[in-house]
Design a protein around this motif. Structure first.
Motif, PDB file in Angstrom:
ATOM      1  N   ASP A  27       1.825  16.427   2.281  1.00  0.00           N
ATOM      2  CA  ASP A  27       1.346  16.747   0.985  1.00  0.00           C
ATOM      3  C   ASP A  27       2.211  16.353   0.040  1.00  0.00           C
ATOM      4  O   ASP A  27       2.578  17.175  -1.162  1.00  0.00           O
ATOM      5  CB  ASP A  27       0.951  18.392   1.067  1.00  0.00           C
ATOM      6  N   GLY A  28       2.683  15.207   0.041  1.00  0.00           N
ATOM      7  CA  GLY A  28       3.596  14.717  -1.120  1.00  0.00           C
ATOM      8  C   GLY A  28       5.215  14.816  -0.867  1.00  0.00           C
ATOM      9  O   GLY A  28       5.773  14.458  -1.690  1.00  0.00           O
ATOM     10  N   ALA A  29       5.327  15.466   0.268  1.00  0.00           N
ATOM     11  CA  ALA A  29       6.790  15.576   0.411  1.00  0.00           C
ATOM     12  C   ALA A  29       7.571  14.350   0.557  1.00  0.00           C
ATOM     13  O   ALA A  29       8.777  14.146   0.298  1.00  0.00           O
ATOM     14  CB  ALA A  29       7.283  16.584   1.690  1.00  0.00           C
ATOM     15  N   ILE A  30       7.040  13.327   1.254  1.00  0.00           N
ATOM     16  CA  ILE A  30       7.372  12.093   1.451  1.00  0.00           C
ATOM     17  C   ILE A  30       6.560  11.216   0.908  1.00  0.00           C
ATOM     18  O   ILE A  30       5.335  11.242   1.152  1.00  0.00           O
ATOM     19  CB  ILE A  30       7.602  11.831   3.137  1.00  0.00           C
ATOM     20  N   THR A  31       6.927  10.395   0.011  1.00  0.00           N
ATOM     21  CA  THR A  31       5.918   9.198  -0.597  1.00  0.00           C
ATOM     22  C   THR A  31       6.837   8.053  -0.701  1.00  0.00           C
ATOM     23  O   THR A  31       7.867   7.734  -0.831  1.00  0.00           O
ATOM     24  CB  THR A  31       5.703   9.734  -2.160  1.00  0.00           C
TER      25      THR A  31
ATOM     26  N   GLY B 296       0.723  -1.146   0.117  1.00  0.00           N
ATOM     27  CA  GLY B 296       0.016   0.137   0.087  1.00  0.00           C
ATOM     28  C   GLY B 296       0.748   1.321  -0.058  1.00  0.00           C
ATOM     29  O   GLY B 296       2.095   1.273   0.582  1.00  0.00           O
ATOM     30  N   GLU B 297       0.213   2.104  -0.749  1.00  0.00           N
ATOM     31  CA  GLU B 297       1.153   3.559  -0.746  1.00  0.00           C
ATOM     32  C   GLU B 297       0.748   4.395   0.204  1.00  0.00           C
ATOM     33  O   GLU B 297      -0.330   4.418   0.668  1.00  0.00           O
ATOM     34  CB  GLU B 297       1.186   4.088  -2.433  1.00  0.00           C
ATOM     35  N   PHE B 298       1.712   5.563   0.529  1.00  0.00           N
ATOM     36  CA  PHE B 298       1.490   6.482   1.586  1.00  0.00           C
ATOM     37  C   PHE B 298       2.158   7.759   1.003  1.00  0.00           C
ATOM     38  O   PHE B 298       3.088   7.959   0.262  1.00  0.00           O
ATOM     39  CB  PHE B 298       2.140   6.253   2.881  1.00  0.00           C
ATOM     40  N   SER B 299       1.692   8.937   1.420  1.00  0.00           N
ATOM     41  CA  SER B 299       2.165  10.145   1.394  1.00  0.00           C
ATOM     42  C   SER B 299       1.947  11.103   2.581  1.00  0.00           C
ATOM     43  O   SER B 299       0.795  11.006   2.983  1.00  0.00           O
ATOM     44  CB  SER B 299       1.221  10.821  -0.014  1.00  0.00           C
ATOM     45  N   LEU B 300       3.008  11.779   2.977  1.00  0.00           N
ATOM     46  CA  LEU B 300       2.884  12.499   3.941  1.00  0.00           C
ATOM     47  C   LEU B 300       3.430  13.867   3.565  1.00  0.00           C
ATOM     48  O   LEU B 300       3.895  14.165   2.625  1.00  0.00           O
ATOM     49  CB  LEU B 300       3.847  12.136   5.143  1.00  0.00           C
TER      50      LEU B 300
ATOM     51  N   VAL C 127       8.435  -1.296   7.758  1.00  0.00           N
ATOM     52  CA  VAL C 127       9.404  -1.069   6.881  1.00  0.00           C
ATOM     53  C   VAL C 127       8.543  -0.475   5.556  1.00  0.00           C
ATOM     54  O   VAL C 127       7.659  -1.057   5.165  1.00  0.00           O
ATOM     55  CB  VAL C 127      10.048  -2.335   6.365  1.00  0.00           C
ATOM     56  N   GLN C 128       9.436   0.447   5.159  1.00  0.00           N
ATOM     57  CA  GLN C 128       8.823   1.340   3.729  1.00  0.00           C
ATOM     58  C   GLN C 128       9.863   1.583   2.901  1.00  0.00           C
ATOM     59  O   GLN C 128      11.043   1.651   3.126  1.00  0.00           O
ATOM     60  CB  GLN C 128       8.479   2.886   4.452  1.00  0.00           C
ATOM     61  N   GLU C 129       9.536   1.757   1.610  1.00  0.00           N
ATOM     62  CA  GLU C 129      10.167   2.060   0.477  1.00  0.00           C
ATOM     63  C   GLU C 129       9.744   3.339   0.305  1.00  0.00           C
ATOM     64  O   GLU C 129       8.549   3.830   0.091  1.00  0.00           O
ATOM     65  CB  GLU C 129       9.945   1.301  -0.697  1.00  0.00           C
ATOM     66  N   TRP C 130      10.769   4.343   0.285  1.00  0.00           N
ATOM     67  CA  TRP C 130      10.635   5.971  -0.173  1.00  0.00           C
ATOM     68  C   TRP C 130      11.001   5.749  -1.440  1.00  0.00           C
ATOM     69  O   TRP C 130      11.904   5.609  -1.924  1.00  0.00           O
ATOM     70  CB  TRP C 130      11.371   6.681   0.717  1.00  0.00           C
ATOM     71  N   TYR C 131      10.106   6.657  -2.095  1.00  0.00           N
ATOM     72  CA  TYR C 131      10.334   7.063  -3.759  1.00  0.00           C
ATOM     73  C   TYR C 131      11.432   8.216  -3.833  1.00  0.00           C
ATOM     74  O   TYR C 131      10.926   9.145  -3.332  1.00  0.00           O
ATOM     75  CB  TYR C 131       9.180   7.215  -4.452  1.00  0.00           C
TER      76      TYR C 131
END
Length: 128
Positions: A49-53, A43-47, A66-70
């Motif tokens: 307003d998109g500064a971290i996705t 599942g994707e996330f954005s914090l 555990v996350q993958e940051w783009y």
């Protein structure tokens, strides 16, 4: 590419902190900004307003995220591992991030302190 390791004490239980990091409504409260969270594996996330996705790779309730940051076009994904450990003052948050592009390292390191960690501490300090 660089790696980062950081620790912080957050005045909340591991259960509360896990929910703050994986629940959209709570994340909106502590970030004070637009967020989108699909707290499922892949599942994707954005914090902020998109500064971290990114996307979730692993979710262990109240223990580990555990996350993958783009970061645009990179050969290796930047992996963020958040471990939550019980602590007498709340939760010890262990942060490890790998494969941070050199040109982004300073901004990422500063961003973990403020606004990420400072916002969580402020949110839970105001509640008590």
């Amino acid at each position: 590419m660089k790696d980062l390791k950081k620790y912080a004490i957050i005045p909340a239980t591991p259960e509360e902190l896990y929910l703050a990091l994986t629940t959209e409504i709570t994340a909106r409260l502590w970030t004070g900004d637009l967020v989108s969270i699909d707290a499922t594996v892949n599942g994707e996330f954005s914090l902020w307003d998109g500064a971290i996705t990114g996307r979730f790779l692993e979710l262990e309730p109240s223990t580990k995220i555990v996350q993958e940051w783009y970061f645009g076009e990179t050969d290796s994904p930047s992996i963020v591992t958040l471990k939550l450990h019980e602590h007498k003052k709340g939760t010890s948050l262990e942060i490890r991030q790998t494969n941070i592009p050199d040109e982004d390292y300073e901004n990422i390191a500063e961003g973990w302190e403020d606004p990420y960690i400072s916002s969580l501490i402020d949110f839970y300090t105001e509640e008590y």
